[in-house]
Design a protein around this motif. Structure first.
Motif, mmCIF file in Angstrom:
data_model
loop_
_atom_site.group_PDB
_atom_site.id
_atom_site.type_symbol
_atom_site.label_atom_id
_atom_site.label_comp_id
_atom_site.label_asym_id
_atom_site.label_seq_id
_atom_site.Cartn_x
_atom_site.Cartn_y
_atom_site.Cartn_z
ATOM 1 N N ILE A 54 0.791 -1.232 0.016
ATOM 2 C CA ILE A 54 -0.097 -0.051 0.140
ATOM 3 C C ILE A 54 1.048 1.273 -0.056
ATOM 4 O O ILE A 54 0.570 2.235 -0.838
ATOM 5 N N GLY A 55 2.003 1.360 0.728
ATOM 6 C CA GLY A 55 3.071 2.315 0.787
ATOM 7 C C GLY A 55 3.516 2.685 -0.566
ATOM 8 O O GLY A 55 3.425 3.662 -1.279
ATOM 9 N N ILE A 56 4.051 1.478 -1.407
ATOM 10 C CA ILE A 56 4.374 1.835 -2.717
ATOM 11 C C ILE A 56 3.199 2.193 -3.880
ATOM 12 O O ILE A 56 3.525 3.240 -4.659
ATOM 13 N N LEU A 57 1.998 1.820 -3.500
ATOM 14 C CA LEU A 57 1.060 2.289 -4.503
ATOM 15 C C LEU A 57 0.733 3.956 -4.127
ATOM 16 O O LEU A 57 0.763 4.642 -5.117
ATOM 17 N N PHE A 58 0.906 4.226 -2.734
ATOM 18 C CA PHE A 58 0.749 5.776 -2.427
ATOM 19 C C PHE A 58 1.931 6.396 -3.054
ATOM 20 O O PHE A 58 1.613 7.509 -3.882
ATOM 21 N N VAL A 59 2.989 5.803 -3.090
ATOM 22 C CA VAL A 59 4.401 6.745 -3.973
ATOM 23 C C VAL A 59 4.135 6.599 -5.317
ATOM 24 O O VAL A 59 4.317 7.598 -5.844
ATOM 25 N N ILE A 60 3.595 5.640 -5.637
ATOM 26 C CA ILE A 60 3.340 5.661 -7.263
ATOM 27 C C ILE A 60 2.410 6.701 -7.755
ATOM 28 O O ILE A 60 2.484 7.455 -8.872
ATOM 29 N N ALA A 61 1.362 6.699 -6.681
ATOM 30 C CA ALA A 61 0.204 7.661 -7.149
ATOM 31 C C ALA A 61 0.463 9.001 -7.038
ATOM 32 O O ALA A 61 0.093 9.955 -7.851
ATOM 33 N N GLY A 62 1.454 9.188 -6.051
ATOM 34 C CA GLY A 62 2.104 10.718 -5.764
ATOM 35 C C GLY A 62 2.878 11.036 -6.826
ATOM 36 O O GLY A 62 2.842 12.395 -7.420
ATOM 37 N N ILE A 63 3.715 10.164 -7.544
ATOM 38 C CA ILE A 63 4.616 10.482 -8.487
ATOM 39 C C ILE A 63 3.690 10.799 -9.758
ATOM 40 O O ILE A 63 3.825 11.819 -10.504
ATOM 41 N N LEU A 89 2.599 11.239 -1.515
ATOM 42 C CA LEU A 89 4.201 10.754 -1.589
ATOM 43 C C LEU A 89 4.415 10.677 -0.175
ATOM 44 O O LEU A 89 5.138 9.805 0.239
ATOM 45 N N ILE A 90 4.166 11.740 0.556
ATOM 46 C CA ILE A 90 4.416 11.545 2.269
ATOM 47 C C ILE A 90 3.869 10.325 3.072
ATOM 48 O O ILE A 90 4.534 9.732 3.525
ATOM 49 N N VAL A 91 2.584 10.170 2.475
ATOM 50 C CA VAL A 91 1.948 8.997 3.169
ATOM 51 C C VAL A 91 2.457 7.769 2.793
ATOM 52 O O VAL A 91 2.870 6.867 3.485
ATOM 53 N N GLY A 92 2.811 7.750 1.434
ATOM 54 C CA GLY A 92 3.531 6.459 0.862
ATOM 55 C C GLY A 92 4.881 6.194 1.575
ATOM 56 O O GLY A 92 5.247 5.075 1.956
ATOM 57 N N LEU A 93 5.663 7.314 1.593
ATOM 58 C CA LEU A 93 7.030 7.330 2.078
ATOM 59 C C LEU A 93 7.215 7.141 3.573
ATOM 60 O O LEU A 93 8.043 6.286 4.074
ATOM 61 N N LEU A 94 6.192 7.695 4.377
ATOM 62 C CA LEU A 94 6.055 7.293 5.836
ATOM 63 C C LEU A 94 5.532 5.786 6.191
ATOM 64 O O LEU A 94 6.104 5.106 7.044
ATOM 65 N N MET A 95 4.878 5.129 5.281
ATOM 66 C CA MET A 95 4.294 3.955 5.404
ATOM 67 C C MET A 95 5.604 3.030 5.004
ATOM 68 O O MET A 95 5.815 1.846 5.712
ATOM 69 N N LEU A 96 6.334 3.297 4.088
ATOM 70 C CA LEU A 96 7.550 2.506 3.858
ATOM 71 C C LEU A 96 8.673 2.925 4.723
ATOM 72 O O LEU A 96 9.336 1.825 5.207
ATOM 73 N N PHE A 97 8.775 3.918 5.369
ATOM 74 C CA PHE A 97 9.758 3.937 6.300
ATOM 75 C C PHE A 97 9.771 3.757 7.713
ATOM 76 O O PHE A 97 10.401 3.426 8.567
ATOM 77 N N TYR A 98 8.306 3.851 8.173
ATOM 78 C CA TYR A 98 7.732 3.467 9.339
ATOM 79 C C TYR A 98 6.616 2.235 9.183
ATOM 80 O O TYR A 98 5.541 2.636 9.475
ATOM 81 N N PRO A 99 7.119 1.178 8.765
ATOM 82 C CA PRO A 99 5.850 0.204 8.518
ATOM 83 C C PRO A 99 4.859 -0.295 9.658
ATOM 84 O O PRO A 99 3.849 -0.449 9.564
ATOM 85 N N LEU A 100 5.573 -0.107 10.679
ATOM 86 C CA LEU A 100 4.709 -0.530 12.034
ATOM 87 C C LEU A 100 3.877 0.479 12.266
ATOM 88 O O LEU A 100 2.572 0.115 12.501
ATOM 89 N N ALA A 101 3.925 1.657 12.083
ATOM 90 C CA ALA A 101 2.988 2.708 12.322
ATOM 91 C C ALA A 101 1.973 2.696 11.396
ATOM 92 O O ALA A 101 0.756 2.845 11.494
ATOM 93 N N GLY A 102 2.532 2.480 9.923
ATOM 94 C CA GLY A 102 1.461 2.195 8.962
ATOM 95 C C GLY A 102 0.347 1.035 9.355
ATOM 96 O O GLY A 102 -0.799 1.016 9.176
ATOM 97 N N VAL A 103 0.834 -0.070 9.838
ATOM 98 C CA VAL A 103 0.174 -1.327 10.262
ATOM 99 C C VAL A 103 -0.958 -0.888 11.375
ATOM 100 O O VAL A 103 -2.009 -1.244 11.308
ATOM 101 N N ILE A 104 -0.491 -0.073 12.386
ATOM 102 C CA ILE A 104 -1.424 0.334 13.521
ATOM 103 C C ILE A 104 -2.371 1.352 12.833
ATOM 104 O O ILE A 104 -3.657 0.847 13.142
ATOM 105 N N THR A 105 -2.136 2.145 11.800
ATOM 106 C CA THR A 105 -3.064 3.159 11.306
ATOM 107 C C THR A 105 -4.002 2.108 10.223
ATOM 108 O O THR A 105 -5.367 2.365 10.438
ATOM 109 N N LEU A 106 -3.481 1.380 9.679
ATOM 110 C CA LEU A 106 -4.511 0.335 8.663
ATOM 111 C C LEU A 106 -5.326 -0.463 9.642
ATOM 112 O O LEU A 106 -6.569 -0.564 9.416
ATOM 113 N N THR A 107 -4.803 -1.042 10.754
ATOM 114 C CA THR A 107 -5.576 -2.012 11.744
ATOM 115 C C THR A 107 -6.638 -1.136 12.354
ATOM 116 O O THR A 107 -7.763 -1.468 12.335
ATOM 117 N N THR A 108 -6.457 0.067 12.822
ATOM 118 C CA THR A 108 -7.595 1.210 13.196
ATOM 119 C C THR A 108 -8.499 1.247 12.172
ATOM 120 O O THR A 108 -9.793 1.096 12.504
#
Length: 188
Positions: A54-63, A89-108
Motif C-alpha cells: 500500500i505504501g508503494i501504491l501511494f508513492v506511485i500515485a503521488g509521482i 508521496l508523504i503518506v507512501g514514504l511514511l508507510m515505507l519508512f515506518y511500516p509498523l506505524a502504518g500497520v497500526i493505522t491500517l488496523t485501526t
C-alpha cells in the motif's frame, strides 16, 4: 421480458467462458488457497507485506499525480493537484519508512470499518425482517461489530497479525469459490 432474456444470455456466456477455462480457474483457486494458508501461518509477514504494498501504491500515485500536474500548462487546479501528489508521496514514504506505524493505522481503519458495517448490517437486518436471509445478515452484522470491538480493545496485541489473518481468510474463501465455480461449470 427483454431484461430477463439478457440476464439468461449473460449467465450462459459466463458459464461457457468458465467451462473453457476451468484449468485456469482451478489453478488460480489453488494459488489463492496456498497464499491464504501462508498468510494465516505467517500473519505478521502478510500484514507487513500488505502495508508495504500500500505504501508503494501511494508513492506511485503521488509521482503519477505530480507528473500530471506539470503536464497540463496553465491548469487552474495545478496547486491542488500538486498538493494532493505531495500528500500521497508523504503518506507512501511514511508507510515505507515506518511500516509498523502504518500497520497500526491500517488496523485501526479496518476496525472502524467493521464497527460501521456491523452497525449498518444489524440495522438493515431488523429493517428487512422477516425477509429470507435476514437472520444471516443479523449474524454477519453482530460478528462485524464484535470483531471491530475486539480489535479496537486489543489493538496493541492485534495489529501485527490482524490484517494478515484477514488477508489469509479472504484468499482462502476466494480460492474455494474459484475451485467450486470451475467444478460446477464442468458439470453443467
Amino acid at each position: 421480458m427483454e431484461t430477463r432474456r439478457y440476464e439468461v444470455s449473460v449467465q450462459t456466456n459466463l458459464i461457457n467462458d468458465i467451462k473453457h477455462h476451468t484449468r485456469w480457474f482451478t489453478g488460480l483457486g489453488v494459488v489463492f488457497l496456498v497464499l491464504g494458508i501462508a498468510a494465516i501461518a505467517f500473519p505478521f509477514v502478510a500484514t507487513m507485506s500488505l502495508e508495504i504494498a500500500i505504501g508503494i501504491l501511494f508513492v506511485i500515485a503521488g509521482i503519477a499525480q505530480a507528473v500530471q500536474s506539470f503536464s497540463i500548462p496553465r491548469w487552474a487546479g495545478f496547486f491542488l493537484s500538486l498538493g494532493l501528489s505531495a500528500l500521497a508521496l508523504i503518506v507512501g514514504l511514511l508507510m515505507l519508512f515506518y511500516p509498523l506505524a502504518g500497520v497500526i493505522t491500517l488496523t485501526t481503519l479496518v476496525a472502524a470499518f467493521f464497527l460501521v458495517t456491523g452497525i449498518l448490517k444489524t440495522t438493515f437486518a431488523f429493517q428487512v425482517k422477516p425477509a429470507l436471509g435476514w437472520g444471516w445478515l443479523l449474524v454477519g452484522g453482530l460478528l462485524s461489530l464484535a470483531l471491530g470491538l475486539l480489535v479496537l480493545l486489543q489493538l496493541s496485541k492485534a495489529y501485527p497479525w490482524f490484517l494478515g489473518l484477514l488477508l489469509g481468510i479472504d484468499f482462502i474463501f476466494t480460492g474455494i469459490w474459484m475451485i467450486a465455480l470451475a467444478s460446477r461449470a464442468k458439470r453443467l
